[in-house]
Design a protein around this motif. Structure first.
Motif, PDB file in Angstrom:
ATOM      1  N   LYS A 124     -65.321 100.311 -10.561  1.00  0.00           N
ATOM      2  CA  LYS A 124     -64.181  99.810  -9.655  1.00  0.00           C
ATOM      3  C   LYS A 124     -63.631  98.527 -10.081  1.00  0.00           C
ATOM      4  O   LYS A 124     -64.666  97.659  -9.636  1.00  0.00           O
ATOM      5  CB  LYS A 124     -64.407 100.300  -8.361  1.00  0.00           C
ATOM      6  CG  LYS A 124     -64.421 101.919  -7.979  1.00  0.00           C
ATOM      7  CD  LYS A 124     -64.690 102.002  -6.341  1.00  0.00           C
ATOM      8  CE  LYS A 124     -64.689 103.632  -6.318  1.00  0.00           C
ATOM      9  NZ  LYS A 124     -65.082 103.892  -4.977  1.00  0.00           N
ATOM     10  N   ILE A 125     -62.748  98.277  -9.989  1.00  0.00           N
ATOM     11  CA  ILE A 125     -61.902  96.723 -10.149  1.00  0.00           C
ATOM     12  C   ILE A 125     -61.631  96.346  -8.790  1.00  0.00           C
ATOM     13  O   ILE A 125     -60.528  96.831  -8.343  1.00  0.00           O
ATOM     14  CB  ILE A 125     -60.816  96.693 -11.299  1.00  0.00           C
ATOM     15  CG1 ILE A 125     -61.215  97.141 -12.643  1.00  0.00           C
ATOM     16  CG2 ILE A 125     -60.521  95.068 -11.115  1.00  0.00           C
ATOM     17  CD1 ILE A 125     -60.133  96.801 -13.673  1.00  0.00           C
ATOM     18  N   THR A 126     -62.559  95.560  -7.913  1.00  0.00           N
ATOM     19  CA  THR A 126     -62.089  95.271  -6.951  1.00  0.00           C
ATOM     20  C   THR A 126     -60.681  94.239  -6.955  1.00  0.00           C
ATOM     21  O   THR A 126     -60.366  93.627  -7.856  1.00  0.00           O
ATOM     22  CB  THR A 126     -63.288  94.383  -6.173  1.00  0.00           C
ATOM     23  OG1 THR A 126     -63.551  93.100  -6.953  1.00  0.00           O
ATOM     24  CG2 THR A 126     -64.449  95.272  -6.214  1.00  0.00           C
ATOM     25  N   PRO A 127     -60.264  93.809  -5.671  1.00  0.00           N
ATOM     26  CA  PRO A 127     -59.137  92.907  -5.609  1.00  0.00           C
ATOM     27  C   PRO A 127     -59.675  91.602  -6.265  1.00  0.00           C
ATOM     28  O   PRO A 127     -58.846  91.005  -7.184  1.00  0.00           O
ATOM     29  CB  PRO A 127     -58.776  92.864  -4.171  1.00  0.00           C
ATOM     30  CG  PRO A 127     -59.176  94.237  -3.554  1.00  0.00           C
ATOM     31  CD  PRO A 127     -60.460  94.688  -4.264  1.00  0.00           C
ATOM     32  N   ALA A 128     -60.775  91.168  -6.057  1.00  0.00           N
ATOM     33  CA  ALA A 128     -61.360  89.796  -6.429  1.00  0.00           C
ATOM     34  C   ALA A 128     -61.527  89.857  -8.049  1.00  0.00           C
ATOM     35  O   ALA A 128     -61.093  88.914  -8.614  1.00  0.00           O
ATOM     36  CB  ALA A 128     -62.541  89.464  -5.727  1.00  0.00           C
ATOM     37  N   LYS A 129     -61.895  90.864  -8.484  1.00  0.00           N
ATOM     38  CA  LYS A 129     -62.198  91.198 -10.082  1.00  0.00           C
ATOM     39  C   LYS A 129     -60.724  91.213 -10.523  1.00  0.00           C
ATOM     40  O   LYS A 129     -60.587  90.471 -11.531  1.00  0.00           O
ATOM     41  CB  LYS A 129     -62.921  92.390 -10.219  1.00  0.00           C
ATOM     42  CG  LYS A 129     -64.404  92.226  -9.792  1.00  0.00           C
ATOM     43  CD  LYS A 129     -64.951  93.599 -10.554  1.00  0.00           C
ATOM     44  CE  LYS A 129     -66.640  93.571  -9.908  1.00  0.00           C
ATOM     45  NZ  LYS A 129     -67.150  95.000 -10.150  1.00  0.00           N
ATOM     46  N   MET A 130     -59.767  91.750 -10.108  1.00  0.00           N
ATOM     47  CA  MET A 130     -58.426  91.850 -10.671  1.00  0.00           C
ATOM     48  C   MET A 130     -57.716  90.707 -10.804  1.00  0.00           C
ATOM     49  O   MET A 130     -57.163  90.202 -11.643  1.00  0.00           O
ATOM     50  CB  MET A 130     -57.682  93.138  -9.693  1.00  0.00           C
ATOM     51  CG  MET A 130     -56.351  93.308 -10.417  1.00  0.00           C
ATOM     52  SD  MET A 130     -56.044  93.743 -12.048  1.00  0.00           S
ATOM     53  CE  MET A 130     -56.630  95.340 -11.737  1.00  0.00           C
ATOM     54  N   THR A 131     -57.959  89.837  -9.509  1.00  0.00           N
ATOM     55  CA  THR A 131     -57.279  88.691  -9.290  1.00  0.00           C
ATOM     56  C   THR A 131     -58.020  87.694 -10.403  1.00  0.00           C
ATOM     57  O   THR A 131     -57.405  86.967 -11.290  1.00  0.00           O
ATOM     58  CB  THR A 131     -57.693  87.819  -8.120  1.00  0.00           C
ATOM     59  OG1 THR A 131     -57.015  88.815  -7.030  1.00  0.00           O
ATOM     60  CG2 THR A 131     -57.130  86.396  -7.692  1.00  0.00           C
ATOM     61  N   MET A 135     -55.876  86.204 -13.459  1.00  0.00           N
ATOM     62  CA  MET A 135     -55.897  84.650 -13.666  1.00  0.00           C
ATOM     63  C   MET A 135     -56.345  84.186 -15.079  1.00  0.00           C
ATOM     64  O   MET A 135     -55.877  83.203 -15.837  1.00  0.00           O
ATOM     65  CB  MET A 135     -56.690  83.817 -12.666  1.00  0.00           C
ATOM     66  CG  MET A 135     -56.149  84.016 -11.442  1.00  0.00           C
ATOM     67  SD  MET A 135     -56.749  82.827  -9.892  1.00  0.00           S
ATOM     68  CE  MET A 135     -56.005  81.432 -10.767  1.00  0.00           C
ATOM     69  N   GLY A 136     -57.543  84.850 -15.556  1.00  0.00           N
ATOM     70  CA  GLY A 136     -57.841  84.595 -16.892  1.00  0.00           C
ATOM     71  C   GLY A 136     -56.958  84.785 -18.004  1.00  0.00           C
ATOM     72  O   GLY A 136     -56.833  84.161 -19.123  1.00  0.00           O
ATOM     73  N   ILE A 137     -56.486  85.870 -17.950  1.00  0.00           N
ATOM     74  CA  ILE A 137     -55.324  86.487 -19.074  1.00  0.00           C
ATOM     75  C   ILE A 137     -54.250  85.438 -18.823  1.00  0.00           C
ATOM     76  O   ILE A 137     -53.750  84.817 -19.860  1.00  0.00           O
ATOM     77  CB  ILE A 137     -54.855  87.909 -18.781  1.00  0.00           C
ATOM     78  CG1 ILE A 137     -56.054  88.800 -19.074  1.00  0.00           C
ATOM     79  CG2 ILE A 137     -53.660  88.158 -19.845  1.00  0.00           C
ATOM     80  CD1 ILE A 137     -56.661  88.664 -20.331  1.00  0.00           C
ATOM     81  N   LEU A 138     -53.856  85.075 -17.667  1.00  0.00           N
ATOM     82  CA  LEU A 138     -52.727  83.830 -17.577  1.00  0.00           C
ATOM     83  C   LEU A 138     -53.240  82.767 -18.167  1.00  0.00           C
ATOM     84  O   LEU A 138     -52.370  81.978 -18.930  1.00  0.00           O
ATOM     85  CB  LEU A 138     -52.199  83.689 -16.072  1.00  0.00           C
ATOM     86  CG  LEU A 138     -51.353  84.990 -15.355  1.00  0.00           C
ATOM     87  CD1 LEU A 138     -51.218  84.606 -13.833  1.00  0.00           C
ATOM     88  CD2 LEU A 138     -49.933  84.894 -16.186  1.00  0.00           C
ATOM     89  N   GLY A 139     -54.415  82.173 -17.946  1.00  0.00           N
ATOM     90  CA  GLY A 139     -54.888  81.177 -18.531  1.00  0.00           C
ATOM     91  C   GLY A 139     -54.986  81.162 -20.084  1.00  0.00           C
ATOM     92  O   GLY A 139     -54.306  80.159 -20.827  1.00  0.00           O
ATOM     93  N   LEU A 140     -55.147  82.487 -20.458  1.00  0.00           N
ATOM     94  CA  LEU A 140     -55.194  82.659 -22.175  1.00  0.00           C
ATOM     95  C   LEU A 140     -53.634  82.295 -22.791  1.00  0.00           C
ATOM     96  O   LEU A 140     -53.420  81.787 -23.651  1.00  0.00           O
ATOM     97  CB  LEU A 140     -55.770  83.726 -22.538  1.00  0.00           C
ATOM     98  CG  LEU A 140     -57.379  84.208 -22.506  1.00  0.00           C
ATOM     99  CD1 LEU A 140     -57.511  85.635 -23.046  1.00  0.00           C
ATOM    100  CD2 LEU A 140     -58.106  83.089 -23.170  1.00  0.00           C
ATOM    101  N   LEU A 141     -52.640  83.110 -21.923  1.00  0.00           N
ATOM    102  CA  LEU A 141     -51.276  82.604 -22.267  1.00  0.00           C
ATOM    103  C   LEU A 141     -50.954  81.534 -22.175  1.00  0.00           C
ATOM    104  O   LEU A 141     -50.156  81.045 -23.067  1.00  0.00           O
ATOM    105  CB  LEU A 141     -50.468  83.909 -21.554  1.00  0.00           C
ATOM    106  CG  LEU A 141     -50.786  85.414 -21.692  1.00  0.00           C
ATOM    107  CD1 LEU A 141     -49.876  86.161 -20.754  1.00  0.00           C
ATOM    108  CD2 LEU A 141     -50.323  85.963 -23.143  1.00  0.00           C
ATOM    109  N   SER A 290     -64.396  82.190 -11.428  1.00  0.00           N
ATOM    110  CA  SER A 290     -65.302  81.837 -10.011  1.00  0.00           C
ATOM    111  C   SER A 290     -64.914  82.749  -8.951  1.00  0.00           C
ATOM    112  O   SER A 290     -65.654  83.355  -8.209  1.00  0.00           O
ATOM    113  CB  SER A 290     -64.814  80.327  -9.709  1.00  0.00           C
ATOM    114  OG  SER A 290     -65.187  79.301 -10.429  1.00  0.00           O
ATOM    115  N   ILE A 291     -63.494  83.310  -8.874  1.00  0.00           N
ATOM    116  CA  ILE A 291     -63.030  84.298  -7.846  1.00  0.00           C
ATOM    117  C   ILE A 291     -63.642  85.409  -7.866  1.00  0.00           C
ATOM    118  O   ILE A 291     -64.153  86.001  -7.190  1.00  0.00           O
ATOM    119  CB  ILE A 291     -61.565  84.448  -7.943  1.00  0.00           C
ATOM    120  CG1 ILE A 291     -60.947  82.938  -7.624  1.00  0.00           C
ATOM    121  CG2 ILE A 291     -60.986  85.827  -7.264  1.00  0.00           C
ATOM    122  CD1 ILE A 291     -59.252  83.119  -7.683  1.00  0.00           C
ATOM    123  N   ALA A 292     -63.717  86.057  -9.434  1.00  0.00           N
ATOM    124  CA  ALA A 292     -64.393  87.491  -9.494  1.00  0.00           C
ATOM    125  C   ALA A 292     -65.849  87.342  -9.214  1.00  0.00           C
ATOM    126  O   ALA A 292     -66.439  88.145  -8.629  1.00  0.00           O
ATOM    127  CB  ALA A 292     -64.218  87.703 -11.153  1.00  0.00           C
TER     128      ALA A 292
END
Length: 302
Positions: A124-131, A135-141, A290-292
């Protein structure tokens, strides 16, 4: 059969993640530079042949033995997905794409791994993991900037697509490993998947690059030994330990550190520009990880 593992210590596991992502980040520079001495498939054959020989020697010294026959087909599949396909596509793509950008594209892998983990592993992807993932993908972009969307030549787009396909193959290998091979000793699994993967790469090299020039000198041999022994034999063994100790989403999100290290080393050693976008994107990736991970720890403590 002897087992080789590490304690269930979160601090140790995250220290190992930091080390392997640092080594993988530096390896991108060496992989790019190696193309001046030999073809991309030839270098991969040397790299993973060296890595497989190193691991098989350790397996023999430790008397771990051969894996049971029922696992051989699964190790062949992991070897093809993890070693053959990923690094044939990556090394060929590096002929058209910068080392820093290539590392960013390959580490879209956490997205595909997370999706596949939900489908096939029931995670399961928790809200923290999803966040953290977003954020990681936004960082890559952010690091990639607008160049990926505008003004690219066909050759560059072709190379980028090859590396994205490599990311998909790596994600599939992670899931297949967890489903079919996880019970094996990690050294044994890493050694034999790399051995089978190296056979696939060698076959492709013979077909595609037979007779092409190869320059073996102190520099190119260093590239082969570092990427073969450390970035392949050591790091992939530790990676299999990591993905057997923590959930797939957290493990794969952590690999977003690799492009940061890759871009840093590329800036220092290859004079690739470290832009504001790179710094901002790196910050987003670190915050996302860090969030995840911190939220996950707090959830367990509660």
């Amino acid at each position: 059969m002897k087992q080789w593992s590490i304690p269930d210590n979160k601090a140790l596991i995250w220290a190992l993640i930091f080390i392997i992502t640092l080594l993988w980040g530096y390896a991108w520079v060496l992989m790019k530079e190696a193309l001046t001495y030999m073809g991309p498939f030839t270098f991969s054959a040397f790299r993973f042949g060296t890595g497989a020989a190193t691991l098989l020697l350790i397996v023999w010294i430790l008397k771990i033995g051969l894996p049971p026959k029922r696992y051989w087909k699964h190790l062949i599949i992991v070897g093809i997905l993890q070693t053959s396909i990923v690094f044939l596509l990556v090394m060929y793509g590096l002929e058209f794409v910068d080392a820093g950008q290539s590392s960013i594209l390959l580490y879209s892998m956490p997205v595909w791994s997370s999706i596949l983990a939900v489908i096939f592993l029931g995670e399961k992807i928790t809200p923290a993991k999803m966040t953290g993932l977003i954020m990681g993908i936004l960082g890559l972009l952010t690091i990639l900037g607008w160049d990926i969307w505008t003004g690219q030549s066909f050759d560059v787009i072709f190379g980028q697509l090859l590396i994205i396909k490599a990311a998909l193959s790596w994600a599939a290998a992670n899931i297949y490993y967890r489903l079919r091979v996880q019970e094996l000793p990690k050294l044994q699994a890493s050694a034999f998947q790399m051995f089978f993967g190296a056979i696939g790469i060698t076959a492709a090299t013979i077909i595609m690059e037979w007779g092409e020039p190869i320059v073996l000198n102190a520099e190119s041999i260093y590239y082969i030994l570092f990427t073969g022994v450390l970035a392949s034999a050591l790091c992939f063994t530790v990676w299999y330990i990591v993905i057997s100790k923590i959930d797939m989403v957290s493990a794969t999100i952590s690999t977003l550190l690799v492009p940061i290290f890759g871009l840093t080393f590329s800036s220092i050693l290859l004079d690739e520009q470290m832009t504001v976008g790179v710094v901002a994107g790196s910050a987003l990736i670190i915050i996302g990880i860090s969030i995840a991970t911190i939220s996950k720890k707090e959830g367990k403590d509660g």
